[in-house]
Design a protein around this motif. Sequence first.
Motif, mmCIF file in Angstrom:
data_model
loop_
_atom_site.group_PDB
_atom_site.id
_atom_site.type_symbol
_atom_site.label_atom_id
_atom_site.label_comp_id
_atom_site.label_asym_id
_atom_site.label_seq_id
_atom_site.Cartn_x
_atom_site.Cartn_y
_atom_site.Cartn_z
ATOM 1 N N SER A 2 0.828 -1.200 0.000
ATOM 2 C CA SER A 2 0.000 0.000 0.000
ATOM 3 C C SER A 2 0.866 1.256 0.000
ATOM 4 C CB SER A 2 -0.910 0.003 1.234
ATOM 5 O OG SER A 2 -0.148 0.035 2.426
ATOM 6 N N ARG A 3 0.310 2.338 -0.525
ATOM 7 C CA ARG A 3 1.025 3.604 -0.571
ATOM 8 C C ARG A 3 0.620 4.473 0.609
ATOM 9 N NH1 ARG A 3 0.516 6.846 -5.437
ATOM 10 N NH2 ARG A 3 2.743 7.240 -5.309
ATOM 11 N N VAL A 4 1.513 5.389 0.969
ATOM 12 C CA VAL A 4 1.271 6.307 2.084
ATOM 13 C C VAL A 4 1.006 7.683 1.481
ATOM 14 C CG1 VAL A 4 2.206 7.318 4.183
ATOM 15 C CG2 VAL A 4 2.749 4.944 3.591
ATOM 16 N N ILE A 5 -0.171 8.222 1.751
ATOM 17 C CA ILE A 5 -0.636 9.409 1.038
ATOM 18 C C ILE A 5 -1.131 10.467 2.010
ATOM 19 C CG2 ILE A 5 -2.363 10.253 -0.614
ATOM 20 C CD1 ILE A 5 -2.276 7.513 -1.955
ATOM 21 N N VAL A 6 -0.762 11.709 1.725
ATOM 22 C CA VAL A 6 -1.365 12.873 2.369
ATOM 23 C C VAL A 6 -2.355 13.430 1.357
ATOM 24 C CG1 VAL A 6 -0.972 15.197 3.272
ATOM 25 C CG2 VAL A 6 0.709 13.375 3.706
ATOM 26 N N SER A 7 -3.613 13.585 1.732
ATOM 27 C CA SER A 7 -4.620 13.978 0.745
ATOM 28 C C SER A 7 -5.642 14.917 1.368
ATOM 29 C CB SER A 7 -5.325 12.737 0.197
ATOM 30 O OG SER A 7 -6.139 13.060 -0.899
ATOM 31 N N GLY A 8 -6.052 15.913 0.574
ATOM 32 C CA GLY A 8 -7.017 16.880 1.075
ATOM 33 C C GLY A 8 -6.433 17.793 2.133
ATOM 34 N N PHE A 9 -5.125 18.024 2.064
ATOM 35 C CA PHE A 9 -4.456 18.838 3.085
ATOM 36 C C PHE A 9 -4.435 20.299 2.622
ATOM 37 C CE2 PHE A 9 -1.328 20.497 5.912
ATOM 38 C CZ PHE A 9 -1.399 19.702 7.037
ATOM 39 N N SER A 10 -5.130 21.153 3.342
ATOM 40 C CA SER A 10 -5.242 22.559 2.956
ATOM 41 C C SER A 10 -4.088 23.387 3.485
ATOM 42 C CB SER A 10 -6.560 23.145 3.469
ATOM 43 O OG SER A 10 -7.656 22.544 2.819
ATOM 44 N N LEU A 11 -3.632 24.308 2.640
ATOM 45 C CA LEU A 11 -2.569 25.237 3.011
ATOM 46 C C LEU A 11 -3.000 26.659 2.686
ATOM 47 C CD1 LEU A 11 0.801 23.724 1.680
ATOM 48 C CD2 LEU A 11 0.085 23.937 4.060
ATOM 49 N N ILE A 132 6.128 7.046 14.984
ATOM 50 C CA ILE A 132 5.471 7.104 13.686
ATOM 51 C C ILE A 132 5.669 5.818 12.878
ATOM 52 C CG2 ILE A 132 5.635 9.611 13.601
ATOM 53 C CD1 ILE A 132 7.912 9.288 11.537
ATOM 54 N N GLU A 133 6.814 5.190 12.988
ATOM 55 C CA GLU A 133 7.048 3.976 12.206
ATOM 56 C C GLU A 133 6.210 2.819 12.733
ATOM 57 O OE1 GLU A 133 11.147 3.136 11.652
ATOM 58 O OE2 GLU A 133 11.577 5.057 10.692
ATOM 59 N N ALA A 134 6.057 2.737 14.034
ATOM 60 C CA ALA A 134 5.206 1.698 14.618
ATOM 61 C C ALA A 134 3.755 1.910 14.199
ATOM 62 C CB ALA A 134 5.325 1.702 16.138
ATOM 63 N N ALA A 135 3.329 3.167 14.191
ATOM 64 C CA ALA A 135 1.963 3.466 13.759
ATOM 65 C C ALA A 135 1.757 3.077 12.301
ATOM 66 C CB ALA A 135 1.661 4.949 13.964
ATOM 67 N N LEU A 136 2.744 3.370 11.464
ATOM 68 C CA LEU A 136 2.627 3.032 10.048
ATOM 69 C C LEU A 136 2.611 1.525 9.839
ATOM 70 C CD1 LEU A 136 2.421 3.849 7.124
ATOM 71 C CD2 LEU A 136 4.916 4.151 7.083
ATOM 72 N N GLU A 137 3.417 0.811 10.585
ATOM 73 C CA GLU A 137 3.434 -0.653 10.470
ATOM 74 C C GLU A 137 2.065 -1.228 10.805
ATOM 75 O OE1 GLU A 137 5.849 -4.530 12.273
ATOM 76 O OE2 GLU A 137 6.502 -2.491 12.764
ATOM 77 N N ARG A 138 1.458 -0.721 11.861
ATOM 78 C CA ARG A 138 0.129 -1.195 12.250
ATOM 79 C C ARG A 138 -0.924 -0.781 11.224
ATOM 80 N NH1 ARG A 138 -1.117 0.087 18.460
ATOM 81 N NH2 ARG A 138 -3.053 -0.944 17.783
ATOM 82 N N ALA A 139 -0.788 0.439 10.709
ATOM 83 C CA ALA A 139 -1.754 0.925 9.722
ATOM 84 C C ALA A 139 -1.667 0.109 8.433
ATOM 85 C CB ALA A 139 -1.518 2.403 9.444
ATOM 86 N N SER A 155 2.461 18.830 12.191
ATOM 87 C CA SER A 155 3.619 18.173 12.799
ATOM 88 C C SER A 155 3.717 16.712 12.373
ATOM 89 C CB SER A 155 3.540 18.270 14.321
ATOM 90 O OG SER A 155 4.590 17.544 14.933
ATOM 91 N N THR A 156 2.582 16.040 12.300
ATOM 92 C CA THR A 156 2.575 14.634 11.912
ATOM 93 C C THR A 156 3.006 14.463 10.461
ATOM 94 O OG1 THR A 156 0.873 14.094 13.533
ATOM 95 C CG2 THR A 156 1.098 12.605 11.656
ATOM 96 N N VAL A 157 2.471 15.289 9.565
ATOM 97 C CA VAL A 157 2.865 15.218 8.156
ATOM 98 C C VAL A 157 4.359 15.495 8.016
ATOM 99 C CG1 VAL A 157 2.571 16.241 5.868
ATOM 100 C CG2 VAL A 157 0.570 15.781 7.298
ATOM 101 N N ARG A 158 4.857 16.497 8.720
ATOM 102 C CA ARG A 158 6.279 16.826 8.653
ATOM 103 C C ARG A 158 7.146 15.651 9.100
ATOM 104 N NH1 ARG A 158 8.368 21.834 8.275
ATOM 105 N NH2 ARG A 158 9.967 21.363 9.832
ATOM 106 N N GLN A 159 6.751 14.987 10.160
ATOM 107 C CA GLN A 159 7.539 13.849 10.653
ATOM 108 C C GLN A 159 7.613 12.733 9.617
ATOM 109 O OE1 GLN A 159 6.924 12.604 14.897
ATOM 110 N NE2 GLN A 159 5.434 14.265 14.875
ATOM 111 N N TYR A 160 6.479 12.434 8.997
ATOM 112 C CA TYR A 160 6.480 11.373 7.989
ATOM 113 C C TYR A 160 7.242 11.796 6.743
ATOM 114 C CZ TYR A 160 3.486 8.169 10.531
ATOM 115 O OH TYR A 160 3.005 7.270 11.463
#
Length: 213
Positions: A2-11, A132-139, A155-160
């Motif tokens: 699966s891919r890891v995506i940030v989507s619908g993020f407003s700036l 964050i890596e543990a969360a991604l593994e579970r996700a 902050s979460t998007v920046r970390q990833y």
Amino acid sequence: MSRVIVSGFSLSIDGFGAGPKQSLENPLGKRGAEMFEWHVGSRHFHRMFGKEGGSEGIDNDFSTRSMFGFGAFILGRNMFGPVRGEWPDDEWKGWWGDNPPYHAPTFILTHYPRLSIEMEGGTVFHFVTDGIEAALERARAAAGDKNVKIGGGVSTVRQYLQAGLVDEMHLALSPVVLGRGEALFAGIDLPALGFSVTEHVATEAATHIVLSK
């Protein structure tokens, strides 16, 4: 995989993904909600909360894409609620009422453990305290063949991003100047991380930009 995506993020035009002083009254910080008019006004958004009406067209298409095809979500604790520090009790269950819009396993990054919460509509909030890596593994395990969405906040998007774990981003650049808030890309070199613009289209409410590796 699966891919890891940030989507619908407003700036905002000046690069902020949230306004200052997040609170119960201002979940996105002061004036932060102004960046999401493209999304809130869409037919898809209305339907997510059981309402009629809303606009169709490009903004609605991107709003739909921002929640479609994901088998799991990851959120920072601030995206889940305004509570800080130790959980005082189990009363707070998110901003969205009994039926949150995720309808899938949703992993909340936090330093403080809490039992999972099963909500209506298939959303289950799991609280991850080991990074964050543990969360991604579970996700990923929960998502199966579907993609994983990093739902914010800044902050979460920046970390990833800094960990090189994001494959694609859809940003909605809204015609709003905040002046202050949480800057998404400060100190981050997107080309060095492998990103380039693969799609862009403008509406009256936002300029939608997709960056992919």
